[in-house]
Scaffold this active site. Structure first.
Site, short mmCIF file in Angstrom:
data_model
loop_
_atom_site.label_atom_id
_atom_site.label_comp_id
_atom_site.label_asym_id
_atom_site.label_seq_id
_atom_site.Cartn_x
_atom_site.Cartn_y
_atom_site.Cartn_z
N HIS A 441 0.83 -1.21 0.00
CA HIS A 441 0.00 0.00 0.00
C HIS A 441 0.87 1.26 0.00
O HIS A 441 0.72 2.15 -0.85
CB HIS A 441 -0.92 -0.03 1.23
CG HIS A 441 -1.82 1.18 1.35
ND1 HIS A 441 -3.15 1.14 0.99
CD2 HIS A 441 -1.58 2.45 1.78
CE1 HIS A 441 -3.68 2.33 1.19
NE2 HIS A 441 -2.76 3.14 1.67
N GLU A 442 1.80 1.33 0.93
CA GLU A 442 2.65 2.52 1.04
C GLU A 442 3.55 2.66 -0.18
O GLU A 442 3.84 3.76 -0.63
CB GLU A 442 3.48 2.49 2.33
CG GLU A 442 2.66 2.45 3.62
CD GLU A 442 1.53 3.48 3.69
OE1 GLU A 442 1.65 4.56 3.07
OE2 GLU A 442 0.51 3.20 4.36
N HIS A 445 1.74 4.48 -2.84
CA HIS A 445 1.82 5.94 -2.67
C HIS A 445 3.20 6.44 -3.11
O HIS A 445 3.32 7.45 -3.79
CB HIS A 445 1.65 6.32 -1.20
CG HIS A 445 0.23 6.26 -0.69
ND1 HIS A 445 -0.80 6.93 -1.31
CD2 HIS A 445 -0.31 5.64 0.38
CE1 HIS A 445 -1.92 6.73 -0.63
NE2 HIS A 445 -1.66 5.94 0.40
N HIS A 448 3.76 6.55 -6.78
CA HIS A 448 2.92 7.63 -7.34
C HIS A 448 3.69 8.95 -7.25
O HIS A 448 3.66 9.77 -8.16
CB HIS A 448 1.61 7.72 -6.54
CG HIS A 448 0.56 8.59 -7.18
ND1 HIS A 448 -0.50 9.09 -6.49
CD2 HIS A 448 0.42 9.05 -8.44
CE1 HIS A 448 -1.27 9.81 -7.29
NE2 HIS A 448 -0.73 9.81 -8.49
ZN LIG Z 1 -2.96 5.24 1.94
#
Ligand SMILES: [Zn+2]
Length: 649
Positions: A441-442, A445, A448
């Site tokens: 998940h991290e 980010h 991105h």
């Molecule tokens: Zn998040």
């Protein structure tokens, strides 16, 4: 010279340096405002780079305060916050800057590229959403409203906290705590006058423990009743909050607060949010009814609201009991990290290479990121728990990709922080599968931010991305942590080298989707209630009536009349989620949709994956996610893909 800042933070001189920088910035702003003929290049760009430079200076302090917290970092951090806040507030209310932006937007519109236009549009919108451009009287009223709103939110959470702390249930009969896991039982246990007693409260681990494992239905109901009737005085606060938010929205030129809320989000209009939620409700309902039937089968009498957690747990144990300890040997930290890098290499053609540098902790490492052998960004990983680190997992961006005033490229960098078990020479750090999901998940980010190719830093990477779209790339990537092809790259038993068996992966997926339609309906109920509540003015009983009318479609078990859920809905009344709770599901749909496009192409070698890299990750916040998503998929997002991800047919 290195493209990346060395990590350092001079705590002793930090406040002095900060004050100097802010003084210089204020002088720069005054000088820029004096310019006769303001253009993007001579006004906006220097402002952007000035802010970037301050961010770069400040981030190491907030990072250190989170990962190497000490009295000293706390002290410096607390002292610097009001300085930064005062500076930022002044800038955001400086009407001369607003007028300059508007003028440049008007005169240079034909000359500017899309990224530059978006920087101006977002800045202008930011001023207008705060009302900085309005007349003095209106501004004063807005300020009054803001102060009142923050007081009310604060009272709302204080009441809730007081009510939560005021209650306790003492159990003396050993029979009533049978079945409660030893650690929860131990936390509840105490001795009074030679008698062993158990105390359960409305605080999270304690309340959940009894509702999930407590065999006495009467006690469960008592706890439930206490929980859902907390803070009745919040009903009046809700009325006040709703009416002030409505007034604020009208002053800012909107018809209601929902409209104001989505002005800066990806969702186009109110209708698109409500019909999005309505459709998911309709499509989840049949399976939710089936799930409830299954749950009902194992209960001796008709299920009540205070029974669901208890019987769900029994059913879950029966069907797919997962023993964390059985999984952890397959998720040794180093092989998970290397496996994730390998996966990203196969998916996006990006490569990570360890950098030899000293950081804030011996267990923190940095990596250079290459795209097709071109140096692109730097990633910092600090994954293990230690006393001086705050809990949880997060990504924090530091440098942002852009072209500076001299047209030189600046590269991006980002931190990923987790709290995994610590390793030593003899004991490896073995993760839970949830940890693996959190890391993915991290990382979603982080890439991105790091893979952005945007030239304007205010809309580069995660900057300028709409609030309801910002979790799209993180959820997109975390979905892969359940894919057999991906897991098999790295989930190997740390002692035997055996690859995780298919049956274990299947169990992970099934357990994730256990009673998922019922869970989905509940989240949709919260989302729709929140959004509708802010789309016209509701007062007094009307609030409950609205909730009841929504529950007709979403609550399969009749909610007891005494349930006043709204008085504890802190997300929207004391957090930042008002008319925005829907964002969770909104971003999940984008991520599920893009995810299946990649999965259906076989994952590795997927054409959509490359497009995702070049459009979504490269594009950052330079366009609305609405547009970027269309470029990626050539159509609107398809909410059926979220149902598929949750195993809802
Ligand atoms: Zn998040």
């Amino acid at each position: 010279m290195s493209k990346f800042l060395p990590f350092k933070c001079d705590l002793d001189n930090f406040i002095k340096d900060l004050q100097t920088r802010i003084k210089t910035n204020n002088a720069t702003v005054a000088l820029l405002l004096k310019k006769e003929k303001k253009t993007y290049d001579n006004f906006v760009k220097p402002m952007e780079m000035m802010e970037e430079s301050l961010d770069q200076f400040f981030t190491p302090l907030s990072h250190l305060n989170s990962v190497n917290n000490s009295d000293k970092t706390q002290d410096i951090y607390t002292k610097s916050l009001p300085i930064i806040t005062e500076y930022a507030t002044k800038l955001s209310q400086n009407i001369d800057i607003y007028n300059a932006y508007k003028l440049i937007y008007k005169t240079e519109k034909m000359l500017l590229n899309d990224e530059q236009k978006r920087v101006l549009e977002l800045n202008i919108q930011h001023f207008e959403l705060s009302g900085a451009h309005l007349d003095k009287k209106t501004k004063e009223r807005l300020q009054e409203i803001n102060i009142k709103l923050s007081e009310l939110s604060n009272n709302f959470s204080q009441n809730l906290l007081d009510a939560t702390n005021a209650y306790e249930k003492i159990i003396t009969d050993e029979k009533d705590v049978a079945g409660i896991p030893p650690s929860d039982k131990e936390s509840a246990k105490y001795e009074e006058e030679g008698v062993i007693k158990y105390k359960f409260t409305l605080q999270m681990p304690s309340y959940i423990a009894y509702m999930t494992y407590g065999q006495n239905a009467e006690i469960r109901e008592e706890l439930y009743h206490a929980y859902v009737t907390r803070a009745p005085e919040n009903a009046i606060i809700i009325d006040e909050l709703l009416s002030l938010k409505n007034e604020m929205s009208l002053l800012l030129g909107f018809e209601n607060f929902a409209q104001y809320s989505i002005a800066s989000k990806m969702a186009k209009d109110e209708k698109s949010v409500t019909s999005f939620l309505d459709k998911l409700i309709v499509n989840s309902k049949r399976q939710a009814q089936k799930e409830l039937k299954e749950l009902q089968k194992i209960a001796p009498k008709k299920l009540e609201s205070f029974d669901t957690a208890f019987y769900s747990e029994i059913l879950k144990k029966e069907q797919y009991d997962i023993d964390e300890e059985e999984y952890r040997p397959y998720f040794e930290q180093r092989s998970v990290v290397n496996g994730m890098f390998n996966f990203l290499n196969k998916l996006f053609g990006i490569r990570f290479e360890k950098v030899d540098e000293t950081l804030w902790d011996a267990k923190a490492f940095s990596y250079n990121l290459f795209v097709e052998n071109r140096l692109k960004a730097r990633l910092y990983l600090d994954l293990e728990a230690r006393e001086s680190k705050r809990g949880g997992a997060w990504m924090h961006n530091w440098q942002t990709h852009c072209l500076n005033e001299n047209n030189e490229e600046q590269l991006a960098s980002a931190f990923i922080v987790c709290n995994f078990p610590s390793s030593s020479e003899n004991t490896p750090s073995l993760l839970r599968h949830d940890d693996v999901v959190a890391l993915f998940h991290e990382m979603g980010h982080a890439i991105h931010h790091m893979l952005s190719g945007v030239a304007e830093n205010e809309v580069s990477g995660v900057n300028g991305v709409e609030w309801d779209a910002v979790e799209f790339p993180s959820q997109f990537l975390e979905n892969f942590a359940y894919e057999p092809q991906v897991l098999k790259l790295f989930a190997k038993h740390h002692k035997t080298g055996e690859i995780i068996p298919d049956i274990m992966i299947e169990k992970l997926v099934k357990s994730k989707n256990f009673l998922s339609a019922m869970g989905m309906l509940r989240q949709l109920e919260f989302s729709l209630f929140d959004f509708k509540l802010h789309s016209r003015i509701y007062q007094g009983e009307e609030v409950q009536d609205l909730l009841n009318s929504i529950r007709k479609d979403t609550a399969l078990i009749k909610t007891p009349e005494y349930n006043k859920f709204q008085n504890g809905f802190a997300h929207i009344f004391a957090g930042g989620y008002a008319a925005g709770y829907y964002s969770y599901k909104w971003a999940e749909v984008l991520s599920a949709d893009a995810f299946y496009a990649v999965v259906d192409e076989g994952i590795f070698g997927s054409r959509t994956a490359k497009k995702y890299r070049d459009i979504i990750l490269n594009g950052g916040g330079s366009k609305s996610m609405e547009l970027l998503f269309h470029e990626l998929m050539n159509r609107d997002a398809d909410s059926d893909k979220l149902l598929r991800l949750n195993g809802i047919h």
